[in-house]
Design a protein around this motif. Structure first.
Motif, PDB file in Angstrom:
ATOM      1  N   ILE A 245      -6.270  82.117  61.556  1.00  0.00           N
ATOM      2  CA  ILE A 245      -6.317  80.828  60.863  1.00  0.00           C
ATOM      3  C   ILE A 245      -5.668  79.746  61.715  1.00  0.00           C
ATOM      4  O   ILE A 245      -6.188  78.632  61.841  1.00  0.00           O
ATOM      5  CB  ILE A 245      -5.639  80.931  59.484  1.00  0.00           C
ATOM      6  CG1 ILE A 245      -6.484  81.797  58.554  1.00  0.00           C
ATOM      7  CG2 ILE A 245      -5.407  79.563  58.880  1.00  0.00           C
ATOM      8  CD1 ILE A 245      -5.796  82.166  57.263  1.00  0.00           C
ATOM      9  N   ARG A 246      -4.530  80.062  62.330  1.00  0.00           N
ATOM     10  CA  ARG A 246      -3.828  79.083  63.166  1.00  0.00           C
ATOM     11  C   ARG A 246      -4.690  78.668  64.357  1.00  0.00           C
ATOM     12  O   ARG A 246      -4.782  77.485  64.695  1.00  0.00           O
ATOM     13  CB  ARG A 246      -2.510  79.675  63.649  1.00  0.00           C
ATOM     14  CG  ARG A 246      -1.629  78.664  64.368  1.00  0.00           C
ATOM     15  CD  ARG A 246      -0.372  79.280  64.889  1.00  0.00           C
ATOM     16  NE  ARG A 246      -0.616  80.275  65.916  1.00  0.00           N
ATOM     17  CZ  ARG A 246      -0.912  79.999  67.185  1.00  0.00           C
ATOM     18  NH1 ARG A 246      -1.029  78.759  67.578  1.00  0.00           N
ATOM     19  NH2 ARG A 246      -1.103  80.957  68.053  1.00  0.00           N
ATOM     20  N   LYS A 247      -5.364  79.624  64.985  1.00  0.00           N
ATOM     21  CA  LYS A 247      -6.220  79.301  66.129  1.00  0.00           C
ATOM     22  C   LYS A 247      -7.420  78.457  65.706  1.00  0.00           C
ATOM     23  O   LYS A 247      -7.804  77.521  66.412  1.00  0.00           O
ATOM     24  CB  LYS A 247      -6.683  80.584  66.820  1.00  0.00           C
ATOM     25  CG  LYS A 247      -5.568  81.270  67.585  1.00  0.00           C
ATOM     26  CD  LYS A 247      -6.018  82.554  68.216  1.00  0.00           C
ATOM     27  CE  LYS A 247      -4.852  83.242  68.911  1.00  0.00           C
ATOM     28  NZ  LYS A 247      -5.226  84.524  69.478  1.00  0.00           N
ATOM     29  N   LEU A 248      -7.999  78.776  64.551  1.00  0.00           N
ATOM     30  CA  LEU A 248      -9.124  77.987  64.058  1.00  0.00           C
ATOM     31  C   LEU A 248      -8.696  76.554  63.737  1.00  0.00           C
ATOM     32  O   LEU A 248      -9.442  75.604  63.993  1.00  0.00           O
ATOM     33  CB  LEU A 248      -9.742  78.650  62.825  1.00  0.00           C
ATOM     34  CG  LEU A 248     -10.542  79.921  63.093  1.00  0.00           C
ATOM     35  CD1 LEU A 248     -10.944  80.574  61.773  1.00  0.00           C
ATOM     36  CD2 LEU A 248     -11.765  79.633  63.938  1.00  0.00           C
ATOM     37  N   GLU A 249      -7.500  76.389  63.181  1.00  0.00           N
ATOM     38  CA  GLU A 249      -6.998  75.046  62.903  1.00  0.00           C
ATOM     39  C   GLU A 249      -6.771  74.263  64.193  1.00  0.00           C
ATOM     40  O   GLU A 249      -7.032  73.057  64.248  1.00  0.00           O
ATOM     41  CB  GLU A 249      -5.716  75.117  62.085  1.00  0.00           C
ATOM     42  CG  GLU A 249      -5.946  75.510  60.641  1.00  0.00           C
ATOM     43  CD  GLU A 249      -4.657  75.704  59.863  1.00  0.00           C
ATOM     44  OE1 GLU A 249      -3.570  75.762  60.484  1.00  0.00           O
ATOM     45  OE2 GLU A 249      -4.749  75.806  58.634  1.00  0.00           O
ATOM     46  N   ALA A 250      -6.298  74.944  65.227  1.00  0.00           N
ATOM     47  CA  ALA A 250      -6.101  74.276  66.512  1.00  0.00           C
ATOM     48  C   ALA A 250      -7.433  73.844  67.111  1.00  0.00           C
ATOM     49  O   ALA A 250      -7.563  72.737  67.649  1.00  0.00           O
ATOM     50  CB  ALA A 250      -5.361  75.202  67.478  1.00  0.00           C
ATOM     51  N   ILE A 251      -8.449  74.703  66.990  1.00  0.00           N
ATOM     52  CA  ILE A 251      -9.784  74.357  67.484  1.00  0.00           C
ATOM     53  C   ILE A 251     -10.338  73.180  66.704  1.00  0.00           C
ATOM     54  O   ILE A 251     -10.918  72.250  67.277  1.00  0.00           O
ATOM     55  CB  ILE A 251     -10.726  75.580  67.388  1.00  0.00           C
ATOM     56  CG1 ILE A 251     -10.294  76.663  68.396  1.00  0.00           C
ATOM     57  CG2 ILE A 251     -12.179  75.182  67.623  1.00  0.00           C
ATOM     58  CD1 ILE A 251     -10.979  77.985  68.211  1.00  0.00           C
ATOM     59  N   LYS A 252     -10.141  73.193  65.391  1.00  0.00           N
ATOM     60  CA  LYS A 252     -10.626  72.100  64.546  1.00  0.00           C
ATOM     61  C   LYS A 252      -9.981  70.777  64.951  1.00  0.00           C
ATOM     62  O   LYS A 252     -10.662  69.757  65.079  1.00  0.00           O
ATOM     63  CB  LYS A 252     -10.321  72.399  63.085  1.00  0.00           C
ATOM     64  CG  LYS A 252     -10.766  71.320  62.134  1.00  0.00           C
ATOM     65  CD  LYS A 252     -10.392  71.667  60.699  1.00  0.00           C
ATOM     66  CE  LYS A 252     -10.714  70.531  59.755  1.00  0.00           C
ATOM     67  NZ  LYS A 252     -10.306  70.841  58.387  1.00  0.00           N
TER      68      LYS A 252
END
Length: 109
Positions: A92-99
């Motif tokens: 989730i943290r990595k996806l938020e960073a990508i977003k």
């Protein structure tokens, strides 16, 4: 919450308190309450947090501050799903960073 920390081997408690926008006393309290936080201490007794400790601290911050878990609830959640909770949280943290990166790129165009 996106936390900007430089890539280092060890972080001081002051650096982490500033990055998470909390008091150092809260980090010391969480260290006593949760077994997953195990910072190393130097000869002076200063706490030095590893990147693994930072990951665990992000999980605790997410559970307690963002999702509103009680301390006992966070302990039970971590105990019930020790590996899965960390993996899911990291994804989730990595996806938020990508977003956030994609939003930044979109705004630049």
């Amino acid at each position: 919450m996106h936390i900007d920390l430089p890539e280092k081997r060890y972080y001081s408690i002051g650096e982490l308190a500033k990055a998470f926008d909390v008091n150092t006393s809260l980090l010391r309290f969480w260290e006593k309450e949760f077994d997953i936080l195990k910072p190393k201490k130097n000869a002076k007794g200063n706490r030095m947090f590893t990147p693994e400790d930072v990951k665990n601290l992000r999980l605790l911050f997410h559970l307690i501050k963002e999702r509103g878990f009680t301390l006992d609830g966070a302990k039970e959640y971590i105990k019930a799903k020790p590996k899965k909770s960390l993996d899911t949280f990291e994804i989730i943290r990595k996806l938020e960073a990508i977003k956030s990166t994609l939003i930044h790129i979109k705004n630049e165009l």
